[in-house]
Design a protein around this motif. Sequence first.
Motif, PDB file in Angstrom:
ATOM      1  N   LYS A 215     -12.267  -4.006   5.797  1.00  0.00           N
ATOM      2  CA  LYS A 215     -13.511  -4.261   5.081  1.00  0.00           C
ATOM      3  C   LYS A 215     -14.610  -3.311   5.561  1.00  0.00           C
ATOM      4  CE  LYS A 215     -16.941  -7.870   4.243  1.00  0.00           C
ATOM      5  NZ  LYS A 215     -17.300  -9.280   4.458  1.00  0.00           N
ATOM      6  N   GLU A 216     -14.752  -3.189   6.866  1.00  0.00           N
ATOM      7  CA  GLU A 216     -15.772  -2.308   7.438  1.00  0.00           C
ATOM      8  C   GLU A 216     -15.540  -0.855   6.994  1.00  0.00           C
ATOM      9  OE1 GLU A 216     -16.724  -0.695  11.839  1.00  0.00           O
ATOM     10  OE2 GLU A 216     -16.602  -2.877  11.644  1.00  0.00           O
ATOM     11  N   PHE A 217     -14.296  -0.411   7.053  1.00  0.00           N
ATOM     12  CA  PHE A 217     -13.957   0.947   6.633  1.00  0.00           C
ATOM     13  C   PHE A 217     -14.278   1.143   5.154  1.00  0.00           C
ATOM     14  CE2 PHE A 217     -11.109   3.962   4.623  1.00  0.00           C
ATOM     15  CZ  PHE A 217     -11.222   5.069   5.441  1.00  0.00           C
ATOM     16  N   ALA A 218     -13.902   0.175   4.328  1.00  0.00           N
ATOM     17  CA  ALA A 218     -14.116   0.279   2.886  1.00  0.00           C
ATOM     18  C   ALA A 218     -15.599   0.382   2.547  1.00  0.00           C
ATOM     19  CB  ALA A 218     -13.491  -0.919   2.176  1.00  0.00           C
ATOM     20  N   LEU A 219     -16.419  -0.376   3.236  1.00  0.00           N
ATOM     21  CA  LEU A 219     -17.869  -0.327   2.984  1.00  0.00           C
ATOM     22  C   LEU A 219     -18.464   0.981   3.503  1.00  0.00           C
ATOM     23  CD1 LEU A 219     -18.796  -4.010   3.851  1.00  0.00           C
ATOM     24  CD2 LEU A 219     -18.802  -2.943   1.576  1.00  0.00           C
ATOM     25  N   LYS A 220     -18.077   1.381   4.697  1.00  0.00           N
ATOM     26  CA  LYS A 220     -18.613   2.595   5.319  1.00  0.00           C
ATOM     27  C   LYS A 220     -18.247   3.852   4.531  1.00  0.00           C
ATOM     28  CE  LYS A 220     -17.094   4.899   9.134  1.00  0.00           C
ATOM     29  NZ  LYS A 220     -16.525   4.977  10.473  1.00  0.00           N
ATOM     30  N   ASN A 221     -17.070   3.858   3.918  1.00  0.00           N
ATOM     31  CA  ASN A 221     -16.573   5.033   3.211  1.00  0.00           C
ATOM     32  C   ASN A 221     -16.667   4.912   1.690  1.00  0.00           C
ATOM     33  OD1 ASN A 221     -15.326   6.912   5.388  1.00  0.00           O
ATOM     34  ND2 ASN A 221     -14.736   4.844   5.969  1.00  0.00           N
ATOM     35  N   ASP A 222     -17.467   3.968   1.220  1.00  0.00           N
ATOM     36  CA  ASP A 222     -17.722   3.770  -0.215  1.00  0.00           C
ATOM     37  C   ASP A 222     -16.459   3.577  -1.046  1.00  0.00           C
ATOM     38  OD1 ASP A 222     -20.535   3.946   0.078  1.00  0.00           O
ATOM     39  OD2 ASP A 222     -20.382   6.133   0.159  1.00  0.00           O
ATOM     40  N   VAL A 223     -15.463   2.899  -0.472  1.00  0.00           N
ATOM     41  CA  VAL A 223     -14.275   2.541  -1.234  1.00  0.00           C
ATOM     42  C   VAL A 223     -14.650   1.435  -2.211  1.00  0.00           C
ATOM     43  CG1 VAL A 223     -11.941   1.585  -1.098  1.00  0.00           C
ATOM     44  CG2 VAL A 223     -12.723   3.235   0.619  1.00  0.00           C
ATOM     45  N   VAL A 224     -15.463   0.489  -1.741  1.00  0.00           N
ATOM     46  CA  VAL A 224     -16.015  -0.598  -2.558  1.00  0.00           C
ATOM     47  C   VAL A 224     -17.467  -0.812  -2.122  1.00  0.00           C
ATOM     48  CG1 VAL A 224     -13.803  -1.790  -2.945  1.00  0.00           C
ATOM     49  CG2 VAL A 224     -15.201  -2.407  -0.987  1.00  0.00           C
TER      50      VAL A 224
ATOM     51  N   LEU B 128      -6.378   5.713   2.511  1.00  0.00           N
ATOM     52  CA  LEU B 128      -5.336   5.138   3.361  1.00  0.00           C
ATOM     53  C   LEU B 128      -5.036   6.047   4.548  1.00  0.00           C
ATOM     54  CD1 LEU B 128      -2.857   3.876   0.616  1.00  0.00           C
ATOM     55  CD2 LEU B 128      -4.296   2.457   2.090  1.00  0.00           C
ATOM     56  N   GLN B 129      -4.921   7.349   4.271  1.00  0.00           N
ATOM     57  CA  GLN B 129      -4.648   8.307   5.347  1.00  0.00           C
ATOM     58  C   GLN B 129      -5.790   8.321   6.367  1.00  0.00           C
ATOM     59  OE1 GLN B 129      -3.755  11.922   2.985  1.00  0.00           O
ATOM     60  NE2 GLN B 129      -2.005  12.062   4.367  1.00  0.00           N
ATOM     61  N   LYS B 130      -7.010   8.347   5.868  1.00  0.00           N
ATOM     62  CA  LYS B 130      -8.179   8.400   6.756  1.00  0.00           C
ATOM     63  C   LYS B 130      -8.249   7.135   7.616  1.00  0.00           C
ATOM     64  CE  LYS B 130     -13.151   9.188   6.773  1.00  0.00           C
ATOM     65  NZ  LYS B 130     -14.351   9.450   5.965  1.00  0.00           N
ATOM     66  N   PHE B 131      -8.019   5.978   7.007  1.00  0.00           N
ATOM     67  CA  PHE B 131      -8.050   4.726   7.763  1.00  0.00           C
ATOM     68  C   PHE B 131      -6.989   4.739   8.868  1.00  0.00           C
ATOM     69  CE2 PHE B 131      -6.662   0.383   8.644  1.00  0.00           C
ATOM     70  CZ  PHE B 131      -7.871  -0.178   9.021  1.00  0.00           C
ATOM     71  N   CYS B 132      -5.768   5.154   8.523  1.00  0.00           N
ATOM     72  CA  CYS B 132      -4.685   5.195   9.517  1.00  0.00           C
ATOM     73  C   CYS B 132      -5.026   6.158  10.654  1.00  0.00           C
ATOM     74  CB  CYS B 132      -3.368   5.597   8.866  1.00  0.00           C
ATOM     75  SG  CYS B 132      -2.655   4.300   7.831  1.00  0.00           S
ATOM     76  N   THR B 133      -5.563   7.308  10.314  1.00  0.00           N
ATOM     77  CA  THR B 133      -5.906   8.301  11.325  1.00  0.00           C
ATOM     78  C   THR B 133      -7.015   7.798  12.232  1.00  0.00           C
ATOM     79  OG1 THR B 133      -5.236  10.080   9.843  1.00  0.00           O
ATOM     80  CG2 THR B 133      -6.640  10.685  11.691  1.00  0.00           C
ATOM     81  N   GLU B 134      -8.055   7.211  11.648  1.00  0.00           N
ATOM     82  CA  GLU B 134      -9.173   6.705  12.449  1.00  0.00           C
ATOM     83  C   GLU B 134      -8.788   5.491  13.286  1.00  0.00           C
ATOM     84  OE1 GLU B 134     -12.645   5.961  10.059  1.00  0.00           O
ATOM     85  OE2 GLU B 134     -12.820   8.070   9.459  1.00  0.00           O
TER      86      GLU B 134
ATOM     87  N   SER C  52     -11.050  -7.504   8.772  1.00  0.00           N
ATOM     88  CA  SER C  52     -12.432  -7.076   9.031  1.00  0.00           C
ATOM     89  C   SER C  52     -12.523  -5.564   9.243  1.00  0.00           C
ATOM     90  CB  SER C  52     -13.022  -7.816  10.230  1.00  0.00           C
ATOM     91  OG  SER C  52     -12.247  -7.573  11.393  1.00  0.00           O
ATOM     92  N   GLN C  53     -11.478  -4.963   9.850  1.00  0.00           N
ATOM     93  CA  GLN C  53     -11.467  -3.508  10.040  1.00  0.00           C
ATOM     94  C   GLN C  53     -11.359  -2.789   8.697  1.00  0.00           C
ATOM     95  OE1 GLN C  53      -8.203  -4.018  13.030  1.00  0.00           O
ATOM     96  NE2 GLN C  53      -9.163  -2.181  13.903  1.00  0.00           N
TER      97      GLN C  53
END
Length: 86
Positions: free
Chosen positions: A71-80, A28-34, A68-69
């Motif tokens: 989702k893209e973050f989750a896939l790129k960062n292996d969240v899911v 969550l922190q990384k997504f908010c920062t990016e 979509s943002q």
Amino acid sequence: MGLFGKKPKDDTVDQMRILLDNFQFADLQKFCTETFGKTASMDPEHLSSIEALDFLWDQYHKGKVQFSQLKEFALKNDVVSESFFE
């Protein structure tokens, strides 16, 4: 029910809730920062997952973040994995 009954259900909100359940606090922190260039709180010592989620939902309702943002973050960062969305 008539024409002006309940609003149609927003599937995107449900999808976001399910996806965000898989995010760890660090994600969550990384997504908010990016995405926004900052974390959800000005006081990082007291930042919690709840504050980060509240911040994200607020940004979603303001139109500043889309599913979509996330989702893209989750896939790129292996969240899911990709199969999560099938």
